[in-house]
Scaffold this active site. Structure first.
Site, PDB file in Angstrom:
ATOM      1  N   GLU A 170     -14.152 -10.129  -6.628  1.00 35.23           N
ATOM      2  CA  GLU A 170     -14.434 -10.715  -5.313  1.00 35.23           C
ATOM      3  C   GLU A 170     -15.906 -10.444  -4.985  1.00 35.23           C
ATOM      4  O   GLU A 170     -16.518  -9.562  -5.539  1.00 35.23           O
ATOM      5  CB  GLU A 170     -13.523 -10.131  -4.234  1.00 35.23           C
ATOM      6  CG  GLU A 170     -13.426  -8.627  -4.207  1.00 35.23           C
ATOM      7  CD  GLU A 170     -14.667  -7.947  -3.610  1.00 35.23           C
ATOM      8  OE1 GLU A 170     -14.978  -6.846  -4.057  1.00 35.23           O
ATOM      9  OE2 GLU A 170     -15.329  -8.549  -2.733  1.00 35.23           O
ATOM     10  N   ASP A 208       0.855  -1.189   0.000  1.00 34.10           N
ATOM     11  CA  ASP A 208       0.000   0.000   0.000  1.00 34.10           C
ATOM     12  C   ASP A 208       0.891   1.239   0.000  1.00 34.10           C
ATOM     13  O   ASP A 208       1.982   1.225   0.574  1.00 34.10           O
ATOM     14  CB  ASP A 208      -0.925   0.011   1.228  1.00 34.10           C
ATOM     15  CG  ASP A 208      -2.152   0.899   1.006  1.00 34.10           C
ATOM     16  OD1 ASP A 208      -3.248   0.370   0.807  1.00 34.10           O
ATOM     17  OD2 ASP A 208      -1.963   2.150   1.002  1.00 34.10           O
ATOM     18  N   LYS A 223     -23.914  -0.997   8.005  1.00 37.50           N
ATOM     19  CA  LYS A 223     -24.572  -2.248   8.368  1.00 37.50           C
ATOM     20  C   LYS A 223     -23.877  -2.774   9.609  1.00 37.50           C
ATOM     21  O   LYS A 223     -22.849  -2.227  10.041  1.00 37.50           O
ATOM     22  CB  LYS A 223     -24.511  -3.263   7.235  1.00 37.50           C
ATOM     23  CG  LYS A 223     -23.131  -3.775   6.947  1.00 37.50           C
ATOM     24  CD  LYS A 223     -23.199  -4.903   5.924  1.00 37.50           C
ATOM     25  CE  LYS A 223     -21.905  -5.663   5.864  1.00 37.50           C
ATOM     26  NZ  LYS A 223     -21.962  -6.827   4.986  1.00 37.50           N
ATOM     27  N   LYS A 234     -19.646  -9.368 -11.912  1.00 40.12           N
ATOM     28  CA  LYS A 234     -19.526  -8.643 -10.642  1.00 40.12           C
ATOM     29  C   LYS A 234     -20.570  -7.545 -10.550  1.00 40.12           C
ATOM     30  O   LYS A 234     -21.308  -7.445  -9.569  1.00 40.12           O
ATOM     31  CB  LYS A 234     -18.119  -8.057 -10.514  1.00 40.12           C
ATOM     32  CG  LYS A 234     -17.946  -7.126  -9.322  1.00 40.12           C
ATOM     33  CD  LYS A 234     -18.083  -7.848  -7.997  1.00 40.12           C
ATOM     34  CE  LYS A 234     -17.990  -6.854  -6.848  1.00 40.12           C
ATOM     35  NZ  LYS A 234     -18.213  -7.489  -5.528  1.00 40.12           N
ATOM     36  N   ARG A 276     -18.447  -9.753   1.558  1.00 40.22           N
ATOM     37  CA  ARG A 276     -19.281  -8.770   2.251  1.00 40.22           C
ATOM     38  C   ARG A 276     -18.526  -8.267   3.471  1.00 40.22           C
ATOM     39  O   ARG A 276     -17.931  -9.085   4.196  1.00 40.22           O
ATOM     40  CB  ARG A 276     -20.591  -9.422   2.715  1.00 40.22           C
ATOM     41  CG  ARG A 276     -21.574  -9.752   1.615  1.00 40.22           C
ATOM     42  CD  ARG A 276     -22.654 -10.683   2.145  1.00 40.22           C
ATOM     43  NE  ARG A 276     -22.059 -11.965   2.546  1.00 40.22           N
ATOM     44  CZ  ARG A 276     -22.712 -12.904   3.230  1.00 40.22           C
ATOM     45  NH1 ARG A 276     -23.965 -12.714   3.608  1.00 40.22           N
ATOM     46  NH2 ARG A 276     -22.125 -14.042   3.535  1.00 40.22           N
ATOM     47  N   GLY A 295     -26.233   1.186   1.897  1.00 43.50           N
ATOM     48  CA  GLY A 295     -25.011   2.006   1.869  1.00 43.50           C
ATOM     49  C   GLY A 295     -23.807   1.112   1.597  1.00 43.50           C
ATOM     50  O   GLY A 295     -23.934   0.079   0.945  1.00 43.50           O
ATOM     51  N   CYS A 324     -19.908  -0.369  -1.847  1.00 47.70           N
ATOM     52  CA  CYS A 324     -20.156  -1.094  -3.094  1.00 47.70           C
ATOM     53  C   CYS A 324     -21.521  -0.843  -3.724  1.00 47.70           C
ATOM     54  O   CYS A 324     -21.588  -0.381  -4.862  1.00 47.70           O
ATOM     55  CB  CYS A 324     -19.950  -2.582  -2.853  1.00 47.70           C
ATOM     56  SG  CYS A 324     -18.262  -2.961  -2.385  1.00 47.70           S
TER      57      CYS A 324
HETATM   58  C1  UDX Z   1     -21.859  -6.106  -0.998  1.00 46.62           C
HETATM   59  C2  UDX Z   1     -22.120  -7.466  -1.642  1.00 46.62           C
HETATM   60  O1  UDX Z   1     -23.013  -8.210  -0.802  1.00 46.62           O
HETATM   61  C3  UDX Z   1     -20.795  -8.226  -1.781  1.00 46.62           C
HETATM   62  O2  UDX Z   1     -21.040  -9.470  -2.432  1.00 46.62           O
HETATM   63  C4  UDX Z   1     -19.827  -7.372  -2.612  1.00 46.62           C
HETATM   64  O3  UDX Z   1     -18.578  -8.027  -2.746  1.00 46.62           O
HETATM   65  C5  UDX Z   1     -19.628  -6.030  -1.951  1.00 46.62           C
HETATM   66  O4  UDX Z   1     -20.891  -5.372  -1.786  1.00 46.62           O
HETATM   67  P1  UDX Z   1     -21.363  -5.162   1.422  1.00 46.62           P
HETATM   68  O5  UDX Z   1     -21.399  -3.833   0.736  1.00 46.62           O
HETATM   69  O6  UDX Z   1     -20.269  -5.461   2.364  1.00 46.62           O
HETATM   70  O7  UDX Z   1     -21.349  -6.344   0.288  1.00 46.62           O
HETATM   71  O8  UDX Z   1     -22.718  -5.292   2.264  1.00 46.62           O
HETATM   72  P2  UDX Z   1     -24.093  -6.060   2.109  1.00 46.62           P
HETATM   73  O9  UDX Z   1     -24.214  -7.026   3.208  1.00 46.62           O
HETATM   74  O10 UDX Z   1     -24.309  -6.511   0.733  1.00 46.62           O
HETATM   75  O11 UDX Z   1     -25.147  -4.841   2.414  1.00 46.62           O
HETATM   76  C6  UDX Z   1     -25.125  -3.729   1.546  1.00 46.62           C
HETATM   77  C7  UDX Z   1     -26.174  -2.732   2.046  1.00 46.62           C
HETATM   78  O12 UDX Z   1     -27.486  -3.286   1.849  1.00 46.62           O
HETATM   79  C8  UDX Z   1     -26.059  -2.409   3.531  1.00 46.62           C
HETATM   80  O13 UDX Z   1     -26.330  -1.032   3.742  1.00 46.62           O
HETATM   81  C9  UDX Z   1     -27.144  -3.268   4.169  1.00 46.62           C
HETATM   82  O14 UDX Z   1     -27.650  -2.710   5.375  1.00 46.62           O
HETATM   83  C10 UDX Z   1     -28.210  -3.241   3.073  1.00 46.62           C
HETATM   84  N1  UDX Z   1     -29.087  -4.404   3.145  1.00 46.62           N
HETATM   85  C11 UDX Z   1     -28.580  -5.633   2.867  1.00 46.62           C
HETATM   86  C12 UDX Z   1     -30.424  -4.223   3.462  1.00 46.62           C
HETATM   87  O15 UDX Z   1     -30.862  -3.101   3.712  1.00 46.62           O
HETATM   88  N2  UDX Z   1     -31.242  -5.292   3.506  1.00 46.62           N
HETATM   89  C13 UDX Z   1     -30.784  -6.559   3.241  1.00 46.62           C
HETATM   90  O16 UDX Z   1     -31.585  -7.496   3.303  1.00 46.62           O
HETATM   91  C14 UDX Z   1     -29.414  -6.732   2.914  1.00 46.62           C
END
Ligand code: UDX
Length: 466
Positions: free
Chosen positions: A150, A30, A322, A206, A153, A259, A262
């Site tokens: 990838e 990095d 989250k 992706k 989560r 949020g 991603c």
């Molecule tokens: C996401 C994808 O799941 C993952 O596969 C990818 O590699 C990166 O982006 P992440 O951003 O870590 O992962 O969180 P994720 O668990 O997907 O939740 C994303 C957002 O959706 C969060 O704000 C979460 O609170 C919201 N969410 C998720 C909901 O509001 N309801 C749900 O049922 C699931």
């Protein structure tokens, strides 16, 4: 295999530690000197369950080391994984500045037959673009460019790495595909499905996966709104819908708006790809708009529950985007808190992990080290993140701390009638608001469940999946 991972963020650091755990020798790079210094001292700059132990174990075994020297790490690598940030760019496309900079830097250093793979989430066609960036600097060099997205989560990234639903390798030549397959050999031997396809397909897999998951979330948020108007219960609707094996129960939990680093970025990038390839994506375009509107809608609903109370006080429980992460990027709280403050509400807040990251962004918030202190003297408690500890709050203790009696639960963590029986007005998403009931006269919840003979074990005819 000698591997260089360029980028020590949520993806790069987790990937470096996990690839080392698979038995490879990994150098994680990095440009942030302080981050590398932290890692060299055995400190991990991000919170990710299981990551600390993984890094400690692989540093101790010599399989994992850290450096700021990109060229040196690339020079000795057989595979170079590019895992640097691709923030939102102009027009919604992923900003490739960091990816291109790394490509230029490793171009001078990589040896012939090196497999360069892009792990960062990038626009469709980026692998081929980066191939040209490297080829321009090393005319005649025999190397390969691949894509290896990838699906980690945050909060479960280590588990997601070792228990993936699939591994996707994008390669336009069989040799690098074989080399990357070897990188993941232990997982593939455990039966993890492997998808070997073109780089363009891998890049689109992706974006499509994330856009679809975000669409599920955005759609269930709209269904929750409909449930409130139709006096239906989103939990029952989700249960009945989620049992359809073609749909599944995951990513059907209503919330204040998604949020993270991603979903917001990747949905905008997907829409941008639609515009770029003259194939507009109105579903995702609408999702992007509706999701941001929802965060504003949540703030307005919280304000409405205050009924114009002057000098109102609100406690926000949860600011991470989250649960199980300290990440606040695009968190609903970062939209909601400023709107509450602009309306004259004083805001107190608690989050078990994300306070430091949030307090750098939202100012003039009274932070507290425990949820009850945060709720002291407030008129309303707003739960914005689904931390497990909020599911089991001591409601009698909470009542003694609060000045008012309203809980606005944006994550549906609690049982409405139980909360109301404890003397609270309970507002949640996709379920009717339940007025407070003085504890002394708490009535049995209307429509008390009738105990049906359980179906468990009974042969439940299943419709053949079409
Ligand atoms: C996401 C994808 O799941 C993952 O596969 C990818 O590699 C990166 O982006 P992440 O951003 O870590 O992962 O969180 P994720 O668990 O997907 O939740 C994303 C957002 O959706 C969060 O704000 C979460 O609170 C919201 N969410 C998720 C909901 O509001 N309801 C749900 O049922 C699931």
């Amino acid at each position: 295999m000698q591997v260089a991972v360029i980028g020590a963020g949520y993806v790069g650091l987790t990937t470096a530690a996990c690839v080392a755990e698979l038995g490879h020798t990994v150098t994680c790079v990095d440009v942030d000197i302080s981050k590398i210094a932290m890692l060299d001292e055995g400190n991990v700059p991000i919170r990710e369950t299981g990551l600390d132990a993984l890094i400690d174990r692989n540093r101790a075994s010599g399989r994992l080391q850290f450096t700021t020297d990109v060229a040196k790490a690339a020079a000795r690598a057989e595979a170079v994984l590019i895992a640097v940030g691709t923030p939102r760019g102009a027009g919604g496309d992923a900003d490739l500045t960091h990816v291109k900079a790394v490509a230029r830097e490793i171009a001078r250093a990589i040896r012939p037959k090196t497999v360069v793979t892009i792990k960062s989430t990038v626009a469709v066609g980026t692998a081929r673009l980066i191939r040209e960036v490297i080829a321009e600097r090393r005319r005649g060099l025999d190397f390969w460019i691949t894509s290896n997205p990838e699906f980690l989560r945050e909060g479960s990234a280590v588990r997601d790495f070792f228990e993936p639903d699939r591994i996707v390798i994008g390669a336009d030549d069989p040799e690098p595909a074989a080399r990357l397959t070897e990188l993941y050999r232990p997982l593939i031997d455990q039966g993890v499905p492997l998808v070997v396809t073109s780089t363009v397909n891998a890049e689109l897999i992706k974006y499509t996966a994330n856009a679809f998951l975000a669409l599920k979330v955005g759609f269930i948020n709209d269904v929750a709104d409909l449930c409130e108007e139709a006096e239906a219960d989103i939990n029952a609707v989700v249960k009945g819908v989620g049992l359809d094996r073609r749909i599944g129960p995951q990513f059907l939990s209503p919330g204040p708006g998604f949020g993270g680093s991603c979903f917001p970025k990747d949905t905008e990038a997907f829409a941008a790809a639609g515009r770029k390839f003259s194939c507009p994506q109105p579903l995702i375009e609408t999702l992007v708009t509706r999701n941001q509107t929802r965060k504003h809608q949540m703030a307005k609903r919280i304000l409405a529950e205050l009924h114009g109370l002057s000098h109102a006080r609100v406690a926000v429980l949860g600011v991470a985007f989250k649960a199980d992460t300290d990440d606040v990027r695009d968190s609903a709280a970062l939209t909601i808190i400023p709107i509450l403050k602009a309306a004259g509400v004083s805001v107190r807040a608690f989050d078990p992990w994300a306070r430091a990251n949030a307090s750098r962004i939202v100012k003039d918030v009274a932070w507290h080290d425990d949820p009850y202190a945060a709720c002291s003297g407030v008129d309303l408690v707003a739960i914005l993140t689904e931390w497990e500890m909020f599911r089991t709050l001591d409601l009698s203790l909470l009542a003694r701390h609060m000045r008012g009696s309203t809980i606005f639960d944006c994550r549906n963590l609690m049982d409405p009638h139980h909360v109301a029986s404890q003397g609270f007005r309970y507002v949640s998403l996709g379920r009717p608001a339940v007025p407070r009931v003085a504890p002394a006269t708490a009535a049995k919840p209307a429509g008390e469940r009738v105990h049906l003979p359980t179906l468990r074990g009974a042969a439940v005819a299943r419709r053949p999946v079409r």
